[in-house]
Write a protein that holds these residues in place. Structure first.
Motif, PDB file in Angstrom:
ATOM      1  N   THR A   1      -2.053   9.445 -60.556  1.00 18.10           N
ATOM      2  CA  THR A   1      -1.470   8.190 -60.064  1.00 18.10           C
ATOM      3  C   THR A   1      -1.699   8.073 -58.557  1.00 18.10           C
ATOM      4  OG1 THR A   1       0.669   9.291 -59.790  1.00 18.10           O
ATOM      5  CG2 THR A   1       0.307   8.107 -61.860  1.00 18.10           C
ATOM      6  N   ASP A   2      -2.828   8.626 -58.086  1.00 19.21           N
ATOM      7  CA  ASP A   2      -3.085   8.542 -56.654  1.00 19.21           C
ATOM      8  C   ASP A   2      -3.492   7.124 -56.259  1.00 19.21           C
ATOM      9  OD1 ASP A   2      -5.768   8.190 -57.327  1.00 19.21           O
ATOM     10  OD2 ASP A   2      -6.349  10.248 -56.843  1.00 19.21           O
ATOM     11  N   ASN A   3      -3.676   6.894 -54.972  1.00 18.25           N
ATOM     12  CA  ASN A   3      -3.933   5.538 -54.465  1.00 18.25           C
ATOM     13  C   ASN A   3      -5.168   4.915 -55.094  1.00 18.25           C
ATOM     14  OD1 ASN A   3      -1.719   5.550 -52.817  1.00 18.25           O
ATOM     15  ND2 ASN A   3      -2.819   6.193 -50.980  1.00 18.25           N
ATOM     16  N   ALA A   4      -6.231   5.715 -55.246  1.00 20.96           N
ATOM     17  CA  ALA A   4      -7.472   5.180 -55.807  1.00 20.96           C
ATOM     18  C   ALA A   4      -7.261   4.675 -57.228  1.00 20.96           C
ATOM     19  CB  ALA A   4      -8.562   6.252 -55.781  1.00 20.96           C
ATOM     20  N   VAL A   5      -6.490   5.434 -58.023  1.00 16.98           N
ATOM     21  CA  VAL A   5      -6.221   5.032 -59.408  1.00 16.98           C
ATOM     22  C   VAL A   5      -5.366   3.769 -59.444  1.00 16.98           C
ATOM     23  CG1 VAL A   5      -5.017   5.708 -61.534  1.00 16.98           C
ATOM     24  CG2 VAL A   5      -6.480   7.356 -60.344  1.00 16.98           C
ATOM     25  N   LEU A   6      -4.352   3.716 -58.581  1.00 18.38           N
ATOM     26  CA  LEU A   6      -3.473   2.541 -58.555  1.00 18.38           C
ATOM     27  C   LEU A   6      -4.238   1.293 -58.126  1.00 18.38           C
ATOM     28  CD1 LEU A   6      -0.235   4.111 -57.000  1.00 18.38           C
ATOM     29  CD2 LEU A   6      -0.726   3.639 -59.408  1.00 18.38           C
TER      30      LEU A   6
ATOM     31  N   LYS B   1       4.922  12.271 -62.409  1.00 19.37           N
ATOM     32  CA  LYS B   1       5.146  12.453 -63.845  1.00 19.37           C
ATOM     33  C   LYS B   1       5.871  11.252 -64.443  1.00 19.37           C
ATOM     34  CE  LYS B   1       6.111  16.044 -67.087  1.00 19.37           C
ATOM     35  NZ  LYS B   1       5.625  17.369 -67.290  1.00 19.37           N
ATOM     36  N   GLN B   2       6.954  10.784 -63.757  1.00 19.65           N
ATOM     37  CA  GLN B   2       7.703   9.644 -64.269  1.00 19.65           C
ATOM     38  C   GLN B   2       6.863   8.362 -64.179  1.00 19.65           C
ATOM     39  OE1 GLN B   2      11.817   9.277 -63.008  1.00 19.65           O
ATOM     40  NE2 GLN B   2      11.920  11.495 -62.549  1.00 19.65           N
ATOM     41  N   LEU B   3       6.061   8.252 -63.128  1.00 17.05           N
ATOM     42  CA  LEU B   3       5.207   7.070 -62.981  1.00 17.05           C
ATOM     43  C   LEU B   3       4.143   7.028 -64.070  1.00 17.05           C
ATOM     44  CD1 LEU B   3       4.674   4.571 -61.261  1.00 17.05           C
ATOM     45  CD2 LEU B   3       3.216   5.970 -59.773  1.00 17.05           C
ATOM     46  N   GLN B   4       3.608   8.204 -64.451  1.00 18.91           N
ATOM     47  CA  GLN B   4       2.647   8.268 -65.564  1.00 18.91           C
ATOM     48  C   GLN B   4       3.248   7.684 -66.846  1.00 18.91           C
ATOM     49  OE1 GLN B   4       1.171  12.256 -66.245  1.00 18.91           O
ATOM     50  NE2 GLN B   4       0.936  12.625 -64.045  1.00 18.91           N
ATOM     51  N   VAL B   5       4.494   8.076 -67.137  1.00 24.13           N
ATOM     52  CA  VAL B   5       5.159   7.603 -68.359  1.00 24.13           C
ATOM     53  C   VAL B   5       5.281   6.090 -68.352  1.00 24.13           C
ATOM     54  CG1 VAL B   5       7.314   7.639 -69.675  1.00 24.13           C
ATOM     55  CG2 VAL B   5       6.416   9.766 -68.685  1.00 24.13           C
ATOM     56  N   VAL B   6       5.716   5.535 -67.213  1.00 23.30           N
ATOM     57  CA  VAL B   6       5.917   4.087 -67.122  1.00 23.30           C
ATOM     58  C   VAL B   6       4.591   3.340 -67.256  1.00 23.30           C
ATOM     59  CG1 VAL B   6       6.622   2.219 -65.582  1.00 23.30           C
ATOM     60  CG2 VAL B   6       8.019   4.289 -65.735  1.00 23.30           C
TER      61      VAL B   6
ATOM     62  N   GLY C   1     -12.470   4.782 -67.422  1.00 24.55           N
ATOM     63  CA  GLY C   1     -12.187   3.923 -66.278  1.00 24.55           C
ATOM     64  C   GLY C   1     -13.415   3.314 -65.646  1.00 24.55           C
ATOM     65  N   ALA C   2     -13.183   2.832 -64.417  1.00 33.28           N
ATOM     66  CA  ALA C   2     -14.253   2.160 -63.680  1.00 33.28           C
ATOM     67  C   ALA C   2     -15.421   3.094 -63.407  1.00 33.28           C
ATOM     68  CB  ALA C   2     -13.713   1.599 -62.368  1.00 33.28           C
TER      69      ALA C   2
ATOM     70  N   LEU D   1      -1.202   0.956 -70.007  1.00 31.64           N
ATOM     71  CA  LEU D   1      -2.363   0.729 -69.150  1.00 31.64           C
ATOM     72  C   LEU D   1      -3.382   1.838 -69.391  1.00 31.64           C
ATOM     73  CD1 LEU D   1      -0.615  -0.282 -65.800  1.00 31.64           C
ATOM     74  CD2 LEU D   1      -1.600  -1.792 -67.532  1.00 31.64           C
ATOM     75  N   VAL D   2      -4.665   1.522 -69.185  1.00 31.98           N
ATOM     76  CA  VAL D   2      -5.727   2.506 -69.415  1.00 31.98           C
ATOM     77  C   VAL D   2      -5.733   3.500 -68.257  1.00 31.98           C
ATOM     78  CG1 VAL D   2      -8.195   2.891 -69.722  1.00 31.98           C
ATOM     79  CG2 VAL D   2      -7.101   0.828 -70.667  1.00 31.98           C
ATOM     80  N   PRO D   3      -5.520   4.791 -68.525  1.00 30.07           N
ATOM     81  CA  PRO D   3      -5.476   5.779 -67.435  1.00 30.07           C
ATOM     82  C   PRO D   3      -6.851   6.041 -66.851  1.00 30.07           C
ATOM     83  CG  PRO D   3      -5.316   6.880 -69.548  1.00 30.07           C
ATOM     84  CD  PRO D   3      -5.290   5.409 -69.838  1.00 30.07           C
ATOM     85  N   GLY D   4      -6.848   6.597 -65.652  1.00 29.00           N
ATOM     86  CA  GLY D   4      -8.106   6.973 -64.992  1.00 29.00           C
ATOM     87  C   GLY D   4      -8.356   8.446 -65.154  1.00 29.00           C
ATOM     88  N   LYS D   5      -8.601   9.128 -64.020  1.00 27.46           N
ATOM     89  CA  LYS D   5      -8.947  10.546 -64.085  1.00 27.46           C
ATOM     90  C   LYS D   5      -7.735  11.385 -64.480  1.00 27.46           C
ATOM     91  CE  LYS D   5      -8.323  10.904 -59.076  1.00 27.46           C
ATOM     92  NZ  LYS D   5      -8.991  11.152 -57.794  1.00 27.46           N
ATOM     93  N   LYS D   6      -8.004  12.496 -65.167  1.00 24.98           N
ATOM     94  CA  LYS D   6      -6.951  13.373 -65.632  1.00 24.98           C
ATOM     95  C   LYS D   6      -6.884  14.626 -64.764  1.00 24.98           C
ATOM     96  CE  LYS D   6      -4.908  15.030 -69.933  1.00 24.98           C
ATOM     97  NZ  LYS D   6      -5.075  15.146 -71.405  1.00 24.98           N
ATOM     98  N   THR D   7      -5.667  15.044 -64.444  1.00 24.69           N
ATOM     99  CA  THR D   7      -5.456  16.253 -63.665  1.00 24.69           C
ATOM    100  C   THR D   7      -4.775  17.293 -64.542  1.00 24.69           C
ATOM    101  OG1 THR D   7      -3.258  15.602 -62.895  1.00 24.69           O
ATOM    102  CG2 THR D   7      -5.133  14.821 -61.614  1.00 24.69           C
ATOM    103  N   LYS D   8      -4.459  18.461 -63.972  1.00 24.44           N
ATOM    104  CA  LYS D   8      -3.810  19.527 -64.734  1.00 24.44           C
ATOM    105  C   LYS D   8      -2.425  19.115 -65.214  1.00 24.44           C
ATOM    106  CE  LYS D   8      -6.200  23.347 -62.413  1.00 24.44           C
ATOM    107  NZ  LYS D   8      -6.040  24.557 -61.578  1.00 24.44           N
ATOM    108  N   THR D   9      -1.769  18.215 -64.472  1.00 19.99           N
ATOM    109  CA  THR D   9      -0.406  17.799 -64.825  1.00 19.99           C
ATOM    110  C   THR D   9      -0.365  16.451 -65.518  1.00 19.99           C
ATOM    111  OG1 THR D   9      -0.139  16.841 -62.619  1.00 19.99           O
ATOM    112  CG2 THR D   9       0.589  19.124 -62.921  1.00 19.99           C
ATOM    113  N   GLY D  10      -1.511  15.952 -65.917  1.00 21.46           N
ATOM    114  CA  GLY D  10      -1.536  14.652 -66.600  1.00 21.46           C
ATOM    115  C   GLY D  10      -2.487  13.698 -65.918  1.00 21.46           C
ATOM    116  N   TYR D  11      -2.287  12.417 -66.163  1.00 22.24           N
ATOM    117  CA  TYR D  11      -3.166  11.415 -65.568  1.00 22.24           C
ATOM    118  C   TYR D  11      -2.777  11.147 -64.123  1.00 22.24           C
ATOM    119  CZ  TYR D  11      -5.054  10.613 -70.208  1.00 22.24           C
ATOM    120  OH  TYR D  11      -5.668  10.774 -71.404  1.00 22.24           O
TER     121      TYR D  11
END
Length: 625
Positions: A612-617, A588-593, A228-229, A600-610
């Motif tokens: 989708t917090d405000n900074a990433v969006l 989780k559902q937003l990650q899939v979409v 990411g950035a 889309l290129v994901p940002g930081k990864k967490t324990k439950t996946g990529y």
């Protein structure tokens, strides 16, 4: 030999001088010649406190080079963004240096090097000789020197004195050990010194990178893996990161002859320092140095004549008091007749003045139950009136709440009486919540407001709390709330033998602060502002808080309907864009979409996946628009 006798204490002189100057920048101490002496007074006040408390065996003062340093040669823009040093601060530096020399404290300065480098060099020698070292500074750069035998001592903003930061304290405050401070600073840069760092990398990001990759070298060994950035920023600013590290790294090889015998404090010349301080008219500080030399100030009377009342009060405020545990004659009042007699005594006295403090079961003053209250009209003596006691079946009988309010109303409704409180707005609201139904007619003196008016630039967590003012203005350490109220309990659970001294002490401290502050308010010409503005407004503000603000529920409900409609419209647009409905609030559902269906290129990864917090969006928006 004790640890302190073998420990080398070294002053980061310029850092401490700057801190001292700006502590009183809005109301500086000046002498009869109009010269600012704030930095001189506070610097030597703190030094005297250090000498008295810690009794260091070895002491030296490090100063910056008078000429440009090697860092300026490496980077001409180094510290270029700093504002010009105020002239009245610059003028005090040679005075401080002269007094230190008179005191026989070695002044260490080497052209081309900063004080930090001198301190690092001294610390290295201490390490090699297995000698404890203490660095007196508030500078985070020097934390990189902390190790098993070296600690940084920082001025305590809350309680005065000094706080030691060793390895554990650095980890607790910064989230990293001292060995990583340099790499951390290399990433975040330093705006004050114009050190670039890595653009876009702040405190949290730097700590995350260091936690994941270990150090700066580790980060850049894995830079290609950072997505990411953030990865782009890290890779783009590699040169700046390492250049910043080179700038910030402290030199341990300053060409300086270090002879610890010359650092010895056995033969400090307090008399010489006292005379130089007196010549600058820093009389209160000079007095403490004269006392250490066993000499009474020869010009004490002249000094008092030279000081204006305002400056005398200000200087006295800045001098540290020896804090001792408070002891008072505090008694409970359990019978209505005894409470009436106390109130009779207040109203029949010439001043008709009493200090008052409440104890409650909640900090919500509009709903709190009155557990008890204290009254004081003489220093060191006060009474506590319990209203509620634990174990009611076996507790002694108390004055009924209605009788308490009735007796207090006699004071509150007397125009000639003065009720002294600390945070009076809270106490008035508690009284209203517990049966007092009038607006007080008595005069009010709030010691918390008075403390603020006399020193509006108070710093720290609670500069106007009763506990802090008790220590700094009265030299008294009181009982702390946490020491008598167990965790998860309220004051209603405190037995009388503990509640009485705690509550009565608060009223006693309030009474003593009133005696101090009323004089200072008069000497500073604040009487009209305090009595006719602040104290007249206080009950009005309390009434406003009690009354509350009207909310138009229908208008808010209508607006809620409008917002719900807009949200529904936006949801439908998202479903149309995605091609199906899903739970937008589910990460989780937003990650899939976002990352699987739309690639889309994901940002930081967490324990439950990529994530989708405000900074990433927001980052996704920047990359896709």
């Amino acid at each position: 030999m004790s640890d302190n006798e073998n420990t080398v204490y070294i002053l980061d002189s310029y850092g401490l001088i700057y801190r001292a100057y700006f502590a009183l920048v809005s109301h500086p101490l000046t002498n009869s010649r109009g010269e600012n002496i704030s930095a001189v007074s506070i610097f030597f006040r703190n030094l005297k406190a250090l000498l008295s408390k810690y009794k260091p065996g070895y002491l030296a003062a490090a100063f910056d080079s008078r000429t440009p340093t090697f860092r300026h040669e490496m980077y001409p823009e180094y510290k270029a963004t700093r504002q010009k040093t105020p002239d009245d601060l610059h003028a005090q530096v040679p005075w401080i240096e002269e007094i230190l020399c008179g005191l026989k404290v070695p002044v260490l300065r080497v052209d081309g090097f900063e004080a930090d480098d001198i301190i690092a060099t001294v610390a290295k020698v201490c390490r090699e000789q297995n000698r404890p070292c203490r660095i007196l500074s508030g500078d985070k750069d020097l934390l990189q020197l902390v190790n098993e035998n070296c600690k940084e001592m920082q001025p305590d903003k809350f309680n005065g004195g000094w706080v030691e930061d060793g390895i554990e304290e650095v980890i607790a405050k910064w989230g990293i050990g001292p060995e990583k401070i340099l790499d951390y600073l290399s990433l975040v840069g330093d705006a004050a010194d114009n050190v670039p760092g890595v653009k876009g990398v702040g405190d949290k990001t730097a700590l995350k990178l260091l936690g994941e990759y270990g150090d700066l070298d580790g980060i850049y060994e894995h830079a290609a893996e950072i997505k990411g950035a953030l990865g782009e920023k890290v890779r783009a600013d590699k040169d700046n990161a390492y250049f910043s590290k080179k700038l910030i790294a402290l030199r341990e090889d300053v060409p300086l002859e270090i002879n610890f015998d010359s650092f010895r404090t056995d033969d400090l010349d307090y008399l010489s320092a006292a005379r130089k301080l007196e010549a600058l008219e820093a009389f209160s500080v000079a007095k403490s140095f004269f006392a250490e030399a066993g000499v009474t100030s020869p010009s004490k009377d002249a000094a008092e004549k030279k000081k204006s009342p305002v400056k005398a009060v200000q200087e006295a405020e800045e001098m540290p008091l020896e804090v001792k545990k408070n002891e008072g004659d505090y008694k409970p009042v359990l019978k209505p007749g005894d409470l009436k007699s106390f109130v009779d005594g207040v109203l029949s006295s010439s001043e008709k003045t009493v200090a008052f403090d409440t104890e409650t079961d909640s900090l919500n003053s509009l709903e709190a139950h009155l557990i008890g209250f204290s009254l004081c009209r003489e220093k060191g003596r006060a009474v506590y009136v319990p209203v509620v006691l634990p174990d009611a079946m076996f507790a002694p009988e108390t004055v009924p709440l209605s009788a308490c309010i009735s007796e207090l109303s006699r004071i509150l409704d007397c125009e000639d009486a003065t009720l002294v409180m600390h945070n009076g707005k809270f106490d008035l609201e508690v009284l209203w919540a517990n049966g007092y139904a009038s607006v007080p007619k008595c005069r009010i003196f709030d010691t918390m407001v008075a403390a603020w008016l006399l020193s509006p630039d108070g710093t720290g967590k609670s500069p106007y709390s009763l506990e802090y003012l008790g220590e700094t203005k009265l030299g008294l350490r009181g009982i702390e709330f946490k020491d008598i109220v167990p965790k998860g309990h309220t004051f209603a659970d405190v037995p009388l033998e503990a509640a009485c001294p705690y509550g009565a002490e608060d009223a006693d401290f309030t009474w003593q602060l009133w005696n101090l502050f009323k004089k200072q308010i008069a000497e500073n010409g604040f009487e009209d502002l305090f009595y006719n503005m602040e104290m007249k407004v206080l009950p009005i503000l309390a009434q406003m808080e009690k009354q509350g603000i009207h909310l138009d529920k229908k208008s808010l409900s209508d607006y809620s309907t409008v917002l719900a409609g807009q949200i529904k419209t936006m949801e439908q647009k998202i479903y149309t864009e995605a091609g199906h409905e899903f739970n937008i609030a589910s990460p989780k559902q937003l990650q899939v979409v976002l990352f699987e269906e739309r690639n889309l290129v994901p940002g930081k990864k967490t324990k439950t996946g990529y994530s989708t917090d405000n900074a990433v969006l927001e980052e996704l928006i920047e990359r896709t628009t």
